[in-house]
Design a protein around this motif. Structure first.
Motif, PDB file in Angstrom:
ATOM      1  N   UNK A 191      -9.145 -34.520 -28.926  1.00 39.10           N
ATOM      2  CA  UNK A 191      -8.683 -33.686 -27.814  1.00 39.10           C
ATOM      3  C   UNK A 191      -7.908 -34.517 -26.794  1.00 39.10           C
ATOM      4  N   UNK A 192      -8.401 -35.712 -26.492  1.00 43.08           N
ATOM      5  CA  UNK A 192      -7.719 -36.566 -25.522  1.00 43.08           C
ATOM      6  C   UNK A 192      -6.346 -36.986 -26.023  1.00 43.08           C
ATOM      7  N   UNK A 193      -6.218 -37.164 -27.328  1.00 41.87           N
ATOM      8  CA  UNK A 193      -4.921 -37.503 -27.900  1.00 41.87           C
ATOM      9  C   UNK A 193      -3.932 -36.365 -27.692  1.00 41.87           C
ATOM     10  N   UNK A 194      -4.391 -35.129 -27.931  1.00 47.76           N
ATOM     11  CA  UNK A 194      -3.534 -33.970 -27.700  1.00 47.76           C
ATOM     12  C   UNK A 194      -3.180 -33.828 -26.224  1.00 47.76           C
ATOM     13  N   UNK A 195      -4.156 -34.065 -25.370  1.00 52.48           N
ATOM     14  CA  UNK A 195      -3.905 -33.988 -23.927  1.00 52.48           C
ATOM     15  C   UNK A 195      -2.865 -35.023 -23.505  1.00 52.48           C
ATOM     16  N   UNK A 196      -2.931 -36.200 -24.100  1.00 50.96           N
ATOM     17  CA  UNK A 196      -2.005 -37.276 -23.752  1.00 50.96           C
ATOM     18  C   UNK A 196      -0.580 -36.922 -24.129  1.00 50.96           C
ATOM     19  N   UNK A 197      -0.414 -36.306 -25.286  1.00 50.94           N
ATOM     20  CA  UNK A 197       0.935 -35.896 -25.702  1.00 50.94           C
ATOM     21  C   UNK A 197       1.511 -34.907 -24.687  1.00 50.94           C
ATOM     22  N   UNK A 198       0.692 -33.924 -24.296  1.00 51.26           N
ATOM     23  CA  UNK A 198       1.195 -32.944 -23.327  1.00 51.26           C
ATOM     24  C   UNK A 198       1.461 -33.598 -21.976  1.00 51.26           C
ATOM     25  N   UNK A 199       0.599 -34.502 -21.544  1.00 52.48           N
ATOM     26  CA  UNK A 199       0.802 -35.185 -20.263  1.00 52.48           C
ATOM     27  C   UNK A 199       2.087 -36.012 -20.269  1.00 52.48           C
ATOM     28  N   UNK A 200       2.413 -36.601 -21.398  1.00 55.79           N
ATOM     29  CA  UNK A 200       3.675 -37.344 -21.498  1.00 55.79           C
ATOM     30  C   UNK A 200       4.868 -36.408 -21.317  1.00 55.79           C
ATOM     31  N   UNK A 201       4.761 -35.222 -21.889  1.00 55.14           N
ATOM     32  CA  UNK A 201       5.802 -34.200 -21.711  1.00 55.14           C
ATOM     33  C   UNK A 201       5.906 -33.801 -20.241  1.00 55.14           C
ATOM     34  N   UNK A 202       4.755 -33.611 -19.607  1.00 53.35           N
ATOM     35  CA  UNK A 202       4.739 -33.209 -18.202  1.00 53.35           C
ATOM     36  C   UNK A 202       5.404 -34.259 -17.324  1.00 53.35           C
ATOM     37  N   UNK A 203       5.073 -35.512 -17.539  1.00 59.47           N
ATOM     38  CA  UNK A 203       5.660 -36.589 -16.742  1.00 59.47           C
ATOM     39  C   UNK A 203       7.176 -36.594 -16.877  1.00 59.47           C
ATOM     40  N   UNK A 204       7.655 -36.405 -18.092  1.00 64.10           N
ATOM     41  CA  UNK A 204       9.103 -36.372 -18.302  1.00 64.10           C
ATOM     42  C   UNK A 204       9.741 -35.204 -17.556  1.00 64.10           C
TER      43      UNK A 204
END
Length: 236
Positions: A191-204
């Motif tokens: 779950x944290x891996x999936x959250x990290x991918x989305x957070x990277x998108x958000x930061x961009x």
């Protein structure tokens, strides 16, 4: 531990893991007050192997106790399995050292994945230069015998107000350390891996001028669609 889980946990932040655990009702898994000595640029990950200290009593803690081959501190260093993180309950006291550079170096040479104490280390500058990750509250030069007696190995402990059971998965990053109950480590890592991918998108998106409403958290279909399109371009 599952090697795929270890690899995932190497790439996620303690903050993200804390949120994943919060969703499961676990609010006190971060080891409070500890920080890395000489950040290595990579996460510390491994199952917990524990050592517990109690208040020292003067008649039991002279320097001669270190000659005892069964002294718990020394035995913990020599028996912590490779790939594990040695976690020490030092009663949140850094008035005396939990260990020094010789013991920490020995742990590293035996394949330890890291070491954590809610007290302090002596020879902290030397430990900071080692390859193995180490976390403590602050440098402390007095020998542990001044304040603490090592009393028990690989039993449940409290470290920095967090409960730690042997085999729990320990993750440390540039900020701090968190304890993941062993039974849910695989699902939390995924779950944290999936959250990290989305957070990277958000930061961009935020760096590109986007507002956070509807973006973080995602509450709009168009945001989800944009994320999925972005993800394909990132091969993630």
């Amino acid at each position: 531990m599952n090697e795929a889980t270890r690899e995932m946990l190497m790439e996620v932040s303690v903050a993200t893991l804390a949120t994943a655990l919060f969703k499961r009702g676990l609010r006190h898994q971060v080891i409070q007050g500890v920080k890395p000595l000489g950040w290595k640029g990579r996460n510390m990950v491994g199952p917990a192997f524990t050592l517990r200290y109690i208040p020292a009593r003067e008649d039991r803690n002279s320097l001669t106790v270190f000659r005892n081959p069964e002294h718990p501190q020394r035995v913990a260093i020599e028996t912590c399995p490779a790939g594990h993180v040695l976690v020490m309950d030092s009663r949140k006291q850094a008035d005396a050292a939990s260990a020094g550079d010789i013991l920490v170096t020995r742990l590293m040479m035996r394949g330890g994945a890291g070491v954590v104490t809610d007290g302090g280390f002596r020879d902290a500058a030397t430990i900071a230069g080692l390859e193995m990750p180490a976390y403590h509250t602050r440098p402390s030069s007095p020998t542990n015998l001044t304040n603490n007696e090592a009393i028990a190995i690989n039993e449940p402990i409290g470290c920095g107000d967090a409960p730690v059971f042997p085999g729990d998965i320990i993750v440390g990053d540039a900020d701090c350390v968190i304890v993941i109950p062993a039974g849910i480590a695989d699902e939390v890592a995924a779950e944290a891996t999936e959250m990290t991918v989305y957070e990277d998108f958000v930061v961009e998106q935020v760096k590109g001028g986007a507002g956070i409403i509807g973006l973080y958290p995602c509450t709009k279909d168009e945001t989800r669609e944009a994320f999925e399109a972005w993800r394909k371009t990132q091969n993630r």
